[in-house]
Every structure is written in C-alpha cells, then in structure tokens.
Design an enzyme around this catalytic site. Structure first.
Site, PDB file in Angstrom:
ATOM      1  N   LEU A  45      -6.966   8.168   2.813  1.00 56.24           N
ATOM      2  CA  LEU A  45      -7.945   7.243   3.385  1.00 56.24           C
ATOM      3  C   LEU A  45      -7.355   6.382   4.497  1.00 56.24           C
ATOM      4  O   LEU A  45      -8.055   6.002   5.432  1.00 56.24           O
ATOM      5  CB  LEU A  45      -8.517   6.342   2.283  1.00 56.24           C
ATOM      6  CG  LEU A  45      -9.188   7.062   1.102  1.00 56.24           C
ATOM      7  CD1 LEU A  45      -9.623   6.049   0.056  1.00 56.24           C
ATOM      8  CD2 LEU A  45     -10.370   7.887   1.587  1.00 56.24           C
TER       9      LEU A  45
ATOM     10  N   PHE B  72      -3.289   5.092   6.413  1.00 55.69           N
ATOM     11  CA  PHE B  72      -1.832   5.022   6.440  1.00 55.69           C
ATOM     12  C   PHE B  72      -1.405   3.761   7.173  1.00 55.69           C
ATOM     13  O   PHE B  72      -2.065   3.320   8.121  1.00 55.69           O
ATOM     14  CB  PHE B  72      -1.235   6.231   7.166  1.00 55.69           C
ATOM     15  CG  PHE B  72      -1.341   7.518   6.411  1.00 55.69           C
ATOM     16  CD1 PHE B  72      -0.703   7.692   5.190  1.00 55.69           C
ATOM     17  CD2 PHE B  72      -2.075   8.577   6.927  1.00 55.69           C
ATOM     18  CE1 PHE B  72      -0.796   8.885   4.500  1.00 55.69           C
ATOM     19  CE2 PHE B  72      -2.168   9.766   6.246  1.00 55.69           C
ATOM     20  CZ  PHE B  72      -1.529   9.927   5.023  1.00 55.69           C
ATOM     21  N   SER B  73      -0.300   3.191   6.752  1.00 56.16           N
ATOM     22  CA  SER B  73       0.305   2.078   7.471  1.00 56.16           C
ATOM     23  C   SER B  73       1.788   2.118   7.192  1.00 56.16           C
ATOM     24  O   SER B  73       2.284   2.952   6.421  1.00 56.16           O
ATOM     25  CB  SER B  73      -0.293   0.740   7.015  1.00 56.16           C
ATOM     26  OG  SER B  73       0.197   0.397   5.729  1.00 56.16           O
ATOM     27  N   ASN B  74       2.508   1.200   7.793  1.00 57.02           N
ATOM     28  CA  ASN B  74       3.944   1.095   7.566  1.00 57.02           C
ATOM     29  C   ASN B  74       4.251   0.754   6.116  1.00 57.02           C
ATOM     30  O   ASN B  74       5.352   1.018   5.630  1.00 57.02           O
ATOM     31  CB  ASN B  74       4.513   0.007   8.486  1.00 57.02           C
ATOM     32  CG  ASN B  74       5.966   0.269   8.840  1.00 57.02           C
ATOM     33  OD1 ASN B  74       6.565   1.236   8.415  1.00 57.02           O
ATOM     34  ND2 ASN B  74       6.524  -0.607   9.645  1.00 57.02           N
TER      35      ASN B  74
ATOM     36  N   GLY C 298       2.578   1.950   3.449  1.00 60.98           N
ATOM     37  CA  GLY C 298       2.306   3.105   2.594  1.00 60.98           C
ATOM     38  C   GLY C 298       0.906   3.606   2.868  1.00 60.98           C
ATOM     39  O   GLY C 298       0.257   3.191   3.832  1.00 60.98           O
ATOM     40  N   GLY C 299       0.423   4.484   2.007  1.00 61.48           N
ATOM     41  CA  GLY C 299      -0.903   5.047   2.207  1.00 61.48           C
ATOM     42  C   GLY C 299      -1.886   4.592   1.148  1.00 61.48           C
ATOM     43  O   GLY C 299      -1.515   3.982   0.146  1.00 61.48           O
TER      44      GLY C 299
ATOM     45  N   ASP D 143      -8.199 -12.685   2.081  1.00 66.63           N
ATOM     46  CA  ASP D 143      -8.212 -11.613   3.080  1.00 66.63           C
ATOM     47  C   ASP D 143      -9.618 -11.035   3.224  1.00 66.63           C
ATOM     48  O   ASP D 143      -9.806  -9.818   3.256  1.00 66.63           O
ATOM     49  CB  ASP D 143      -7.227 -10.514   2.680  1.00 66.63           C
ATOM     50  CG  ASP D 143      -6.924  -9.540   3.812  1.00 66.63           C
ATOM     51  OD1 ASP D 143      -7.299  -9.844   4.964  1.00 66.63           O
ATOM     52  OD2 ASP D 143      -6.318  -8.485   3.549  1.00 66.63           O
TER      53      ASP D 143
END
Length: 865
Positions: free
Chosen positions: A234, A236-238, A240-241, A367
C-alpha cells in the site's frame, strides 16, 4: 516533477523556495573530516550533501563492487574516522555525508528508502582490493549500529554492505525511455544500473566466493513461519512499508505496518521501531473504539518489525474528497452544493466524536489529516496511523501532520487535535490548505471564501482554534492581494508590477546552479531550461515587454555552455529551448553555438511530444531556422521535415526506431505538438501531406477526450480527467483552433466550446501555466469569441487570491504541490506573468499586442513562435 519523497528533499534548505539539499544549513554539525584540511596527497570535493576524498593523480574505476557503511547519529563520527583510516591506508576513493544534520536528513521518514542507511560509499579499484577492504571494515566496525541498506548484501554482522554498480556517472535510456545511470556491459554497451531495494547482480558478474556465505545467511534469515501472505503493497517510505496481507490459517485480511530499525528518523530522532511501539501501545489503550482499527499484535521477522492490525475497508478521506468535490463536478447553486456540504458536516461530526473518545482515554491523536482517515463503505470513519498518539500532556513527542493542517509546535494535545480537525474540515471545502503552510493568513482567506461560496451560516463547522488569533500582519498582506483583484476591473498593472518585483527579488546571479527559484526539476538541467530554469523566466519577461538585464542573459549563456551536450534534452527541458531563447534575446551567435552543441549528437529521447521529445526538437529547429530575421535556414527546415515524417508514420501505426507514442494527450505531453509541427510546416512549404498529418494527429488526440457530466470535455488519463495545457484538453483545443482557423472542420470545431467551458472552472488546485489556473484561464481567453476577459475568465482570475502571497512590494507564486514558491515558466511567477499579460492585452515584443505571428496568440506564446 519528482515524486513527493524527492520533493520533500528540496524543501529542507529554504522555507521559501525549493532548493538543492546541498545548501542545507548544517555548518554547526559538519564532521571533522569535512572541515579539517584534506590529507596530504588527497583532493576533496563537495557533491550535494556528500564530501568525496580521492587520491591525487588517481583515476577512479568506472564500476565494480562498491561498499556502503551505515551508521546511527551517535556513532557516526567514530564510524567515519575508522572507515576513513582504512580507506586512506589503501588509497581508495570514498565519499561520506558531510554532517550529522545531513545524516539525519537522509534517514528521515519521508526520504526515499533506496538511499536509507548509506553514510559512507567506498569505491575499490578491483576485486582484490574490495575483498581486503570488506574484511578490514567488517572487523573494525563489528558491533556498530546502522540501518540495513536494502539494495545491498550485508557482510557479516557489521553495518558494512556491498553491491555491484557504477562508480562514475554514465547514462543510458531504460526500457521506458527514461535517462538513467548506466553500467558498461562486457560488449561495451551501456545498460541500466538497477538501483532498487533488492540485492541484484548483473547477469555477467559472478559473486565472489567470499560473499556467498553472506548471501546464504541472508536467505536463511527469512522466517518461513510468518503466518501472513502479503497480497498488496500500500505504501513505502524510509521507515518501512504498509502491506495488505492475508492470514494463511484464517483467511482474515490484515494490514502489516513495517518498521525498520534505525530508519525513518523524525524531528525528535525517534526511529520507525520506536514509533511502531508507540502505535501498538496507543491502539491497545484505545481497544474497543469503533473509530480505531483493532490491533492483533506485533512480530519481528528477520530485522523488520511488524504491527498487525485490522484491515479497514474503504477509501481515505483524501480519496473521497477527490471523488466527490462539488466545485469540479458542475455544482453551482446552493441546492447543488447542499449534498456535498451535508457530507462534510457528517464527516466532521464523526471526527469530532472520535477525537473526544480518544481524549477521554487520555491520549491525543497528533497526526490528523485526510490521508489518515478511512471512510468505510457505509460512511463511518476510522482513524489510522497512531505513531504520534501519546498522552494529552506529552510535551516531548513532536506533532506530525500535513502542511497547512499542523498546529504550531508546542501546542497542547487537545488543542492541537482541535486545530487539525478545523483544518481538515476546511480542506474538504477548499483542498488547497498547503497554502496555510506558506502564509498563515491564507487559512482565514480560504475559510471566508468557502463560507461565502457554500452559503454556510456563521456557526457552521468546528470551532476555529485560538491559534489563529494575532495574525494582524498576515491579514494585512491578504488584504493587499485581495485589493488587486477586487472592483469591476482587475488591477492588471499592479499585479504585473508586483510579479516582476518578486521575480527580481528571487534572482541569484551569484549562484552557478540556478538564476531563479523554480521547480526542483531545474537542478537536473543546470538551471537553464525553458520549463523550470532561467530560459523560461527570461523568455516570459521578453514577451511581456519587461526589461531583461544583460547580466541575466550572460548568466544563461554561460551556464548553458557549461552543460554536457550528451544530455542536451528537448525544447522545454534542455539546450535546444535555451538556444532559441538566447536568439530571441538578441544573442544570435551564442544561440546558434549552443544549438550546434546540442545537436552534435543524435537525439537521446524516445518521446514524441513537445515537452522533451522529437516534436519539440523539430519545432525548435523550425524556430531557429527563422531566428535573426534572415531567410529560413533550409537545412534546419529539412531537419524539421524529416522528424515530421517520422512522427506521421508513428501516428499512423508504423514502427519508428527509438520513438514511442505518448500515452496521453495535450499540447506538451501528447500528439498536439506533432500536429502543430505539421501545421506550421504545411504553412511554410505547402506540402499537402502535412495538413493530413496534422489532422490525423489531432484525431488521435481527440480519442483521449471524453464528455464529463457537466458538459466539459476533458482528457481521460486513467482515473484522472485533465484540462491542463501541458497534459489535457485545453492544449488539444488550442491546436484544433489553429487548424480550424485555416480549414473548415466541424468535428474539431465541436471540441472547442466544451473545452472552453472547462478552462474557466471555478476550482483549480495550482496557479501555474502548464498544470494550473494560469494556463487554463489563458486558454479560456484564447478559445472564446470576442474579448479575452469575459465574466467567466475574470471570475477565474480573481480566484488567484487563494494562491498569491504578498511580500512587501512583491507577489510570490507557489509552485507545483504548493510546498514552496517558484518563479519559473511551468509552475511559477513567469508563467503567470505570461498568461496575465496575454489576457490583459499587454504589449508583446514579438507581435504587438500578444497576438502577433501567424498562429493564434496564446499558442504562439507557448511555443516561442
């Protein structure tokens, strides 16, 4: 335009303009190896955020087994010292992130995960030296910490990694026609250097025997007992996924939220695992609430941590806003807008109750924004992403949030959530709240506009937080902007004067990498190109009749001549467009010299379009053929004709080596540019096949256009429907109008009214020329009959108050994504200047009243006619 993660990278050095990360203000945290004199016999060079050290008189290898060393901030100085000692002793080139701030930046949660963990990169000259270095570094750094470098193979237990790749920047085209970094195949051919997030070895490279146990250890570390099968990634980022998965025993669908140790650092220095633990604790405290997902537990697989939670069916609130937003779906009257307003009220009421329930259990959410809200198919809402959900009185954990929706730092938990609730409500009514992150007063301007447009009573919506009090200076700036657009006539002269002042204020002729601030793309083209660089700004000034300082033209010529002609680019992204602008500015010899340099090698683009491709190159050749006011250069005309024949064959379904059809439609990104090329060449040469070719290309373009429920005609591009000049129906209609001005054609003429209606649309998210209001409103003026500034056009122009920001005597224009200001042609102030000068009938240096030339005025302006 870069992806959102790359764009974030260009937002860090300057809060006003997009800027290169190399200008990150990090002097206080530079490592000693960066600030001390370089070792004797070594040369030091700054490359972005990196500092490289290379032995003098040594030519680095082209490619091979490179070594990456990762670290964490607390160990970085020692890790760099030990790594450098070994590299220096072997005389091996290496580079390192220059400061702790740079290290934290590259480990940030928003950065691209492909670069995660890379702190030092080492370039051994051959395999023998590589193996010696790998062994020494593994022993010296044993026990140190660092993120896993996803693209690499780890050597032992130290934060030492390797992969086979390019050492020097060489380029080739990949299978999609994009220019990418390259490796040299044993045959001598350049092939893509695949830099993904999985360890791969080129098929002609053998893994050294010493590395095979490490490769086996990597495979053995995988946990085959993990009871979930991933069905979809769904996000991805630095950090994790996030994955959609299925429980292999029960068949239950779940969401796996991944956290990688030492990765995804936030403002407090917390890594992804720390935040995942916090989220698990929060969901446990909130268990039983219908507005939060159920948590099923946590699990560690290899070195990756996973939070397993309930999968919530539905769309994000952001997706629902895009799908429902009334102002782009023909709703006009209060009755037509009422269903959308009722929906926003229902969602806001649910969000308010959800936050009350969370606060009642002693937590803040921290957030809240539309991407962290799921709307179930039955309309119920669920909050997701509880990484920043902590105690209401927590003063240490920073707030998160999207730009413009985030409360000021230090705001108490309940009040911070209240601000985000109000901003989310306003986003549903006016989805341009990023503007409040650039100018606080925009939140009040947008709220006032929304209340009036939707007919909301004074008490509608959630409580406006007191955080918005004390904005007297911001209110005054907003009043200055509004005054330019109020009254029976727009203050065209005042807007022009302030736009010019903003462009001048942003100029940096002392810099070598850019002259004007623009989109992040300008840094990939040396700051010279037409779309995002200096050429576009100077062109807009010239066509608007504004003075162009000689110093700026000197900068453009010098910077362009420094560029490598091997990456010449096209009309809007490369040297050909810049050469044309220099010629238009009276620098005919410099323009021709640059043109010859750019054309010294065969075109390296597989695109057929006007923006970066063959149609743009051919049209530029046609323009250059006429530069200087002399008789057309027949050689350049022949070049344009040759390309026109290739494009015609392509449009008619024939294979043409190295060129592909555009996937969408529009003036810059479709076949409208090819149609324009054919039309101009037909006018010049009289060859009948060119008229037929123009019509065939326009017919292909029309095949992408659909009729919307409100009667507007828009280009269908997947799930999107587009009107923009760059990609969309307005650019197609401009070329269709040029065609029907010469040749009667009922079907093409029928396109124009529906496109014109859409171009004056009330809501446009960005203000720019290629993909925003400036281009659309100029197209509406061109496609209309009679005056260019009819009521619908003026109404659209007045809505520029949502975006323009007053700064002393200047107007600043937000660029693409609304995250920073821009002066460029494609997204910023230069494009707005060009469009508004056209609409107001301002003087055009090339054609009297901005309609000069043989083409209709706007098309002429957009294509440097």
């Amino acid at each position: 335009m870069p992806g959102i993660q790359e764009i974030q990278l260009y937002c860090l050095a300057d809060r006003r303009y997009f800027d290169t990360p190399a200008r990150l203000p990090d002097e206080e945290s530079r490592y000693r190896l960066d600030t001390d004199p370089p070792p004797a016999g070594w040369r030091r060079e700054a490359v972005g955020l990196w500092t490289s050290l290379t032995p003098e008189h040594v030519r680095p290898a082209e490619q091979g087994w490179k070594i990456h060393v990762s670290t964490v901030p607390d160990e970085a100085e020692a890790t760099l010292r030990d790594t450098a000692r070994i590299c220096l002793s072997h005389g091996v080139p290496f580079k390192f992130l220059r400061s702790e701030k740079a290290l934290r930046l590259m480990a940030d949660k928003h950065m691209n995960r492909s670069g995660a963990g890379k702190f030092v990169a080492v370039y051994p000259p051959d395999e023998t030296v590589f193996l010696a270095l790998a062994g020494e570094l593994s022993r010296a750094l044993a026990g140190r910490s660092g993120p896993y470098v996803l693209s690499d193979l780890r050597i032992g237990d130290a934060p030492v990694y390797t992969r086979y790749g390019a050492f020097l920047p060489r380029w080739c085209l990949d299978a999609e026609g994009h220019r990418v970094l390259a490796l040299r195949h044993p045959s001598g051919k350049l092939v893509p250097d695949e830099r993904g997030v999985v360890f791969r070895v080129p098929d002609w490279v053998e893994v050294p025997a010493v590395l095979r146990p490490h490769l086996a250890a990597r495979a053995a570390a995988r946990d085959d007992t993990f009871p979930y099968t991933v069905t979809e990634a769904l996000q991805f980022s630095n950090a994790g996924g996030i994955y959609l998965a299925e429980d292999r025993e029960t068949g239950r669908r779940v969401v796996l939220r991944e956290a990688r140790p030492h990765c995804g650092l936030d403002a407090a220095g917390d890594d992804a695992v720390t935040r995942l633990t916090r989220e698990h604790q929060a969901l446990t405290v909130l268990a039983g609430l219908d507005c939060v997902p159920q948590v099923y537990g946590v699990r560690t697989v290899w070195e990756h941590h996973f939070l397993i939670e309930e999968h919530i069916e539905g769309n994000t609130l952001l997706e629902e806003i895009v799908a429902r937003f009334a102002l782009v779906r023909g709703a006009d009257s209060a009755d037509e807008l009422a269903p959308y307003v009722a929906w926003t009220e229902a969602v806001t009421d649910q969000l308010s109750r959800a936050l009350e329930a969370i606060h009642a259990r002693g937590l803040r959410f921290g957030d809240l924004h539309p991407s962290n809200i799921i709307v179930r198919p039955d309309g119920r809402i669920v909050l997701v992403d509880f990484e920043y959900a902590t105690a209401l009185d927590d003063e240490d954990t920073p707030l998160a949030g999207a730009q413009g929706l985030q409360a000021p730092p230090g705001t108490p938990g309940e009040e911070a959530d209240a601000y985000a609730l109000w901003a989310t409500w306003l986003t549903m009514l006016m989805p341009v709240m990023e503007m409040a992150g650039l100018e606080k007063g925009k939140a009040l301007t947008l709220e006032a506009w929304a209340r009036g447009r939707y007919g909301l009573p004074a008490g509608a919506g959630p409580r406006r937080p007191g955080l918005l009090s004390g904005l007297d200076a911001a209110r005054r700036r907003e009043a200055e902007v509004a005054a330019l657009f109020e009254g029976p006539e727009v203050d065209w002269a005042g807007i022009r004067t302030r736009l010019l002042a903003g462009i001048h204020a942003g100029a940096t002729p002392e810099r070598a990498d850019r002259l004007f601030p623009g989109s992040p793309d300008l840094f990939a083209t040396g700051g010279t190109d037409l779309a995002n660089g200096a050429a576009g700004v100077l062109y807009a000034l010239h066509r608007a009749g504004a003075p162009v300082p000689g110093e700026w033209t000197d900068w453009l010529a010098s910077a362009a001549l420094r560029r490598d002609p091997a990456g010449a680019g096209g009309l809007f992204d490369g040297l050909p467009g810049t050469a044309l602008v220099l010629s238009l500015l009276g620098r005919t010899e410099q323009g021709r010299e640059l043109w010859d340099r750019a054309m010294s090698e065969a075109p390296r683009t597989s695109s057929a379009d006007l923006l970066t491709g063959r149609a743009g190159l051919a049209l530029a050749a046609l323009r250059m053929a006429r530069a200087g006011g002399t008789a057309p250069d027949t050689r350049l005309v022949d070049t344009a004709l040759s390309t026109a024949r290739e494009l015609d064959r392509l449009v008619r379904g024939e294979q043409v080596d190295g060129v592909r059809l555009p996937e969408s439609a529009g003036l810059l990104r479709g076949l409208s540019g090819a149609a324009l090329l054919h039309l101009e060449l037909h006018e010049l040469t009289g060859e009948r096949w060119l008229r037929r070719a123009a019509r065939t290309a326009l017919d292909r373009e029309a095949g992408h256009i659909v009729t919307m429920p409100d009667g507007t005609l828009q280009v269908k591009d997947g799930r999107r429907h587009l009107l923009y000049l760059g990609q969309g129906s307005s650019g197609v209609a401009l070329v269709a109008q040029a065609y029907t001005a010469r040749y009667e054609d009922a079907s093409l003429s029928a396109l124009i009214p529906g496109v014109r209606k859409g171009c004056a649309m009330e809501f446009v998210r960005e203000p720019g020329l290629f993909t925003g209001r400036a281009g659309l409103v100029a197209a509406a003026g061109q496609l209309g009959s009679g005056t260019r500034t009819g009521p619908a056009v003026l109404a659209s122009v007045r809505n520029l108050t949502w975006h323009l920001v007053a700064d002393e005597d200047r107007l600043l224009v937000p660029g693409a994504t609304l995250r920073r200001f821009s002066a460029d042609l494609a997204t910023g102030a230069a494009g707005l200047l060009l469009a508004l000068n056209f609409l107001s009938g301002g003087r055009d240096t090339a054609g009297g009243d901005a309609t000069g030339g043989s083409l209709p005025g706007l098309l002429d302006l957009l294509t440097l006619g």
